[in-house]
Write an enzyme that holds these catalytic residues in place. Structure first.
Site, PDB file in Angstrom:
ATOM      1  N   LYS A 114     -63.965   0.440  49.248  1.00 37.26           N
ATOM      2  CA  LYS A 114     -63.479  -0.734  49.979  1.00 37.26           C
ATOM      3  C   LYS A 114     -63.290  -0.412  51.446  1.00 37.26           C
ATOM      4  CE  LYS A 114     -61.484  -3.534  46.371  1.00 37.26           C
ATOM      5  NZ  LYS A 114     -60.299  -3.856  45.589  1.00 37.26           N
ATOM      6  N   LYS A 221     -72.282  -2.383  41.497  1.00 37.96           N
ATOM      7  CA  LYS A 221     -71.875  -3.284  40.407  1.00 37.96           C
ATOM      8  C   LYS A 221     -71.885  -4.747  40.879  1.00 37.96           C
ATOM      9  CE  LYS A 221     -66.942  -3.728  40.888  1.00 37.96           C
ATOM     10  NZ  LYS A 221     -65.635  -3.857  40.402  1.00 37.96           N
ATOM     11  N   LYS A 224     -67.583 -10.167  42.541  1.00 37.40           N
ATOM     12  CA  LYS A 224     -67.239 -11.532  42.950  1.00 37.40           C
ATOM     13  C   LYS A 224     -67.418 -11.722  44.448  1.00 37.40           C
ATOM     14  CE  LYS A 224     -63.165 -11.631  39.917  1.00 37.40           C
ATOM     15  NZ  LYS A 224     -62.299 -10.461  39.929  1.00 37.40           N
TER      16      LYS A 224
HETATM   17  P1  TYM Z   1     -61.520  -7.359  38.437  1.00 40.59           P
HETATM   18  O1  TYM Z   1     -60.839  -8.634  38.759  1.00 40.59           O
HETATM   19  O2  TYM Z   1     -62.429  -6.770  39.448  1.00 40.59           O
HETATM   20  O3  TYM Z   1     -62.346  -7.510  37.094  1.00 40.59           O
HETATM   21  C1  TYM Z   1     -61.789  -8.016  35.892  1.00 40.59           C
HETATM   22  C2  TYM Z   1     -62.393  -7.280  34.704  1.00 40.59           C
HETATM   23  O4  TYM Z   1     -63.819  -7.388  34.725  1.00 40.59           O
HETATM   24  C3  TYM Z   1     -64.405  -6.079  34.692  1.00 40.59           C
HETATM   25  N1  TYM Z   1     -65.609  -6.102  35.545  1.00 40.59           N
HETATM   26  C4  TYM Z   1     -66.850  -5.772  35.135  1.00 40.59           C
HETATM   27  N2  TYM Z   1     -67.323  -5.372  33.955  1.00 40.59           N
HETATM   28  C5  TYM Z   1     -68.660  -5.121  33.867  1.00 40.59           C
HETATM   29  N3  TYM Z   1     -69.517  -5.257  34.903  1.00 40.59           N
HETATM   30  C6  TYM Z   1     -69.082  -5.657  36.120  1.00 40.59           C
HETATM   31  N4  TYM Z   1     -69.942  -5.802  37.126  1.00 40.59           N
HETATM   32  C7  TYM Z   1     -67.688  -5.938  36.282  1.00 40.59           C
HETATM   33  N5  TYM Z   1     -66.922  -6.354  37.331  1.00 40.59           N
HETATM   34  C8  TYM Z   1     -65.664  -6.437  36.860  1.00 40.59           C
HETATM   35  C9  TYM Z   1     -63.340  -5.150  35.251  1.00 40.59           C
HETATM   36  O5  TYM Z   1     -63.523  -3.835  34.828  1.00 40.59           O
HETATM   37  C10 TYM Z   1     -62.070  -5.772  34.709  1.00 40.59           C
HETATM   38  O6  TYM Z   1     -61.850  -5.345  33.388  1.00 40.59           O
HETATM   39  N6  TYM Z   1     -58.040  -3.841  39.117  1.00 40.59           N
HETATM   40  C11 TYM Z   1     -58.517  -4.886  38.223  1.00 40.59           C
HETATM   41  C12 TYM Z   1     -57.478  -5.943  37.895  1.00 40.59           C
HETATM   42  C13 TYM Z   1     -56.213  -5.424  37.305  1.00 40.59           C
HETATM   43  C14 TYM Z   1     -56.039  -4.922  35.997  1.00 40.59           C
HETATM   44  C15 TYM Z   1     -54.628  -4.655  35.896  1.00 40.59           C
HETATM   45  C16 TYM Z   1     -56.901  -4.711  34.928  1.00 40.59           C
HETATM   46  C17 TYM Z   1     -55.015  -5.421  37.944  1.00 40.59           C
HETATM   47  N7  TYM Z   1     -54.040  -4.950  37.083  1.00 40.59           N
HETATM   48  C18 TYM Z   1     -54.116  -4.120  34.713  1.00 40.59           C
HETATM   49  C19 TYM Z   1     -56.348  -4.199  33.747  1.00 40.59           C
HETATM   50  C20 TYM Z   1     -54.968  -3.910  33.650  1.00 40.59           C
HETATM   51  C21 TYM Z   1     -59.678  -5.596  38.877  1.00 40.59           C
HETATM   52  O7  TYM Z   1     -59.796  -5.642  40.079  1.00 40.59           O
HETATM   53  O8  TYM Z   1     -60.448  -6.277  37.994  1.00 40.59           O
END
Ligand code: TYM
Length: 358
Positions: A114, A221, A224
């Site tokens: 980032k 990857k 969003k």
């Molecule tokens: P976030 O919002 O980026 O993504 C949400 C979930 O989607 C998964 N994911 C993916 N899986 C496969 N391929 C991809 N290209 C892809 N992009 C995203 C992520 O692994 C996630 O499971 N830090 C986390 C949010 C968070 C969180 C938590 C997750 C905050 N607190 C506690 C679990 C437990 C995040 O930014 O996810």
């Protein structure tokens, strides 16, 4: 009655959910609701680590909730909540941050990514000149932002999200593994310093769809926040847009439909199709022997459209119903707050904070 294992997992309400979020995360979450006690958070406090337009964050949070429900999360079965509605996330993050060496955070891959995306060198954060700023573009407006310390301590807040519910299992995509390791380390560290308090949560990363890559650059990857409009499929994209995006997906030299390190574009499309259909990659390769990229992409697009069709339809019908969406949060927020409060109180007691007068 035997207690069900507790699941906690979250997504950021930053833009729409993607095909990566769906295949790597939400599809599994909805399947796990029946034999687990589930807490599903919408982590708005995480979103503000990057520049956010307030009105967009507000509408994205409700839109994320509509997408959660459209993907099959059931507010009657699971506890769905918005992070900033539950008191305890920031408080526990503070406690955990006092057990986290700075170096551990500076080494986090996502932080380094980032920071480099923002135009700074992650390896020399101390070089950042005071007041130095990067310009951001959002919805036509320009904002200024420097590297904020929230971006660095983000994984500690994530650990707090999980430990605040004493979760057994955290279903996530591959990209969250390093954050999960930190969370487990912090739980262990707290238990060692203050006596047994937290369960040590396990990450659950499913094999299919765990890392969906960008359609424009298959070495990164799918995200969003990608600036390239064609890189990401959103779960509410209409069929023609899905056809266009997959049609323009980067493929590789040659014309064989075969997975391989030297063919990241085709490999990505193969694993998307495999995650969508449940077929093994080798089986798909066989089906497409002697056929071209055009035919292959068409099949990937149609499988994506068919899988997302019910999700999109439900999302479109829910997204305008703000009254229903707010009511869907009511029960989940209350249950989440009760559990969070109990665990935070225990943590405060162990640390030596004096009990609050009643
Ligand atoms: P976030 O919002 O980026 O993504 C949400 C979930 O989607 C998964 N994911 C993916 N899986 C496969 N391929 C991809 N290209 C892809 N992009 C995203 C992520 O692994 C996630 O499971 N830090 C986390 C949010 C968070 C969180 C938590 C997750 C905050 N607190 C506690 C679990 C437990 C995040 O930014 O996810």
């Amino acid at each position: 009655m035997e207690e069900k294992p507790v699941i906690l997992t979250c997504a950021q309400p930053t833009g729409g959910l993607t095909l990566g979020n769906y295949l790597g995360a939400l599809r599994n979450w909805s399947r796990m609701q029946y034999d687990h006690e589930c807490y599903f958070g919408i982590v708005d406090m995480h979103s503000i680590t990057m520049p956010c337009v307030p009105s967009e964050l507000r509408s994205n949070t409700l839109s994320c909730l509509a997408q959660y429900i459209a993907c099959g999360l059931d507010p009657e079965k699971s506890h769905i909540f918005v992070q900033s509605h539950v008191i305890g996330h920031a408080e526990l993050a503070w406690v955990l941050s006092c057990l986290t060496p700075l170096g551990e955070l500076q080494r986090m891959t996502q932080f380094k990514d980032k920071v480099s995306k923002l135009g700074f060198k992650a390896s020399e954060p101390e070089d950042e000149k005071e007041g130095e700023a990067v310009k951001f573009k959002h919805s036509g407006a320009r904002a200024q932002a420097s590297i904020n310390s929230g971006l660095l301590s983000y994984p500690v807040l994530m650990a707090a999200d999980i430990l605040l519910y004493n979760a057994d299992l955290v279903p996530v995509g591959e990209d969250q593994r390093q954050h999960m390791e930190l969370c487990r380390d912090l739980a262990q560290r707290f238990n060692q310093v203050y006596s047994e308090t937290f369960k040590i949560p396990s990450a659950y990363v499913s094999k299919a769809g765990a890392r969906v890559m960008s359609l424009a650059d298959p070495t990164r990857k799918m995200s969003k926040s990608d600036e390239n409009q064609n890189a990401t499929i959103f779960i509410h994209d209409d069929p023609d847009l899905v056809r266009k995006k997959i049609g323009s997906a980067v493929t590789d030299s040659g014309n064989e439909i075969k997975a391989g390190q030297e063919k990241p574009g085709v490999t990505n499309l193969l694993s998307i199709l495999s995650a969508l259909t449940g077929k093994e990659t080798s089986e798909i390769e066989e089906d497409f022997t002697g056929k071209g990229y055009g035919e292959f992409k068409k099949e990937v697009a149609e499988a994506t459209i068919e899988t997302l069709r019910p999700v999109r339809e439900k999302y479109l019908s829910l997204s305008e119903d703000k009254t229903y969406l707010l009511s869907a949060l009511q029960n989940g927020t209350a249950v989440a707050q009760k559990r969070a409060y109990r665990i935070l109180s225990k943590v405060y007691r162990k640390i030596g904070f004096v009990e609050r007068p009643r």
